[in-house]
Design a protein around this motif. Structure first.
Motif, PDB file in Angstrom:
ATOM      1  N   ALA A  65       0.806  -1.217   0.000  1.00  0.00           N
ATOM      2  CA  ALA A  65       0.000   0.000   0.000  1.00  0.00           C
ATOM      3  C   ALA A  65       0.840   1.269   0.000  1.00  0.00           C
ATOM      4  O   ALA A  65       0.579   2.195  -0.779  1.00  0.00           O
ATOM      5  CB  ALA A  65      -0.933  -0.011   1.212  1.00  0.00           C
ATOM      6  N   ALA A 115      -7.021   6.806   2.995  1.00  0.00           N
ATOM      7  CA  ALA A 115      -5.730   6.131   2.917  1.00  0.00           C
ATOM      8  C   ALA A 115      -4.592   7.033   3.369  1.00  0.00           C
ATOM      9  O   ALA A 115      -3.548   6.555   3.804  1.00  0.00           O
ATOM     10  CB  ALA A 115      -5.467   5.648   1.485  1.00  0.00           C
ATOM     11  N   ARG A 153      -9.061  -2.243   0.333  1.00  0.00           N
ATOM     12  CA  ARG A 153      -8.202  -3.346   0.785  1.00  0.00           C
ATOM     13  C   ARG A 153      -6.751  -3.118   0.399  1.00  0.00           C
ATOM     14  O   ARG A 153      -5.836  -3.355   1.198  1.00  0.00           O
ATOM     15  CB  ARG A 153      -8.699  -4.670   0.192  1.00  0.00           C
ATOM     16  N   GLY A 189      -5.683   0.705   1.915  1.00  0.00           N
ATOM     17  CA  GLY A 189      -6.014   1.030   3.288  1.00  0.00           C
ATOM     18  C   GLY A 189      -7.082   2.089   3.416  1.00  0.00           C
ATOM     19  O   GLY A 189      -7.412   2.532   4.518  1.00  0.00           O
TER      20      GLY A 189
END
Length: 264
Positions: free
Chosen positions: A103, A171, A235, A238
């Motif tokens: 991520a 995120a 997913r 984040g």
């Protein structure tokens, strides 16, 4: 500046048009109340964008152009009225997802100014699909083309309302995604979604019973596909970012247009 406790709705409208379009609307408040009102009003901004897009397409048809040129112009208007931010967000999201990296690294790739191969490929096929679907709609009738432009643009902003609902995290701690993440009550998002779907069905009623279903289905399927992308991005990254919001809007617009082009 007004206190956060004052009526957020006028500021919400300003927030919606000031952040989602290039129209000369000054955003006077950036607090969570204004953001909530703005994201609830997002489909109204889409309605205006779609109407302008349809207007240009109809003008070209009236001047003697063919459906393809009208479709290209119609697809270009939303890009122009958003400074290309939604298309840029789509490309950046595709690059982030396509990188296959963790991520943090994927978010870093998305923040870079250049567009990678995944982004370029995605943009090409999305724009081709939009133009092809609009050209088919204009080829059937000017009214179908106009309705397709308005419904797709409105559905594109509806998914932003839904993506800003409570429970969907940001995120990053900064940026537009963080400013609007989680501001919309789930009940409010659901009410807006039902209202937009019913309005789309009403527009389809001008063409007959079958089009009532098809136009409403275009909104429902657009929301469903965007929701799948939202969950995948949440997913992988984040949470949501401004780029993800742009990617969701373009995905929904394209999906709605494709559904409207089927079964004619």
């Amino acid at each position: 500046m007004s206190a956060p406790s004052s009526n957020p709705w006028p500021h919400g409208l300003r927030f919606a048009f000031g952040t989602l379009t290039v129209l000369p609307v000054k955003v006077t408040r950036w607090d969570r109340d204004a953001a909530r009102g703005g994201m609830l009003c997002a489909p109204l901004a889409g309605l205006v964008v779609g109407a302008v897009a349809a207007g240009l397409g109809l003008l070209l048809l009236a001047l003697g152009s063919g459906p393809l040129l009208a479709a290209v112009a119609t697809a270009a208007v939303p890009a122009a009225l958003t400074r290309g931010l939604h298309l840029d967000g789509l490309a950046d999201t595709a690059d982030g997802l396509g990188s296959g990296k963790p991520a943090e690294d994927a978010l870093r790739i998305m923040k870079q100014s250049d567009i990678g191969p995944f982004g370029v490929i995605t943009l090409v096929f999305v724009l081709l699909a939009q133009v092809a679907a609009l050209a088919q709609a204009y080829g059937e009738s000017w009214a179908r083309g106009a309705v397709a432009a308005v419904v797709s643009a409105t559905a594109a902003r509806l998914v932003l309302t839904l993506a800003a609902r409570r429970g969907v995290p940001a995120a990053r701690p900064e940026g537009l995604g963080a400013a609007v993440a989680g501001v919309v009550p789930v009940r409010g998002a659901a009410i807006v979604a039902v209202a937009v779907t019913l309005a789309a069905a009403g527009a389809g009623a001008f063409f007959g019973p079958y089009d009532i279903v098809r136009t409403a289905l275009a909104v429902v399927v657009a929301v469903g596909v965007a929701e799948l992308l939202l969950r995948h991005c949440t997913r992988r990254f984040g949470g949501v970012t401004g780029d993800v919001f742009g990617g969701l809007a373009e995905t929904a617009a394209t999906t709605a247009l494709v559904v409207l082009s089927l079964g004619g």
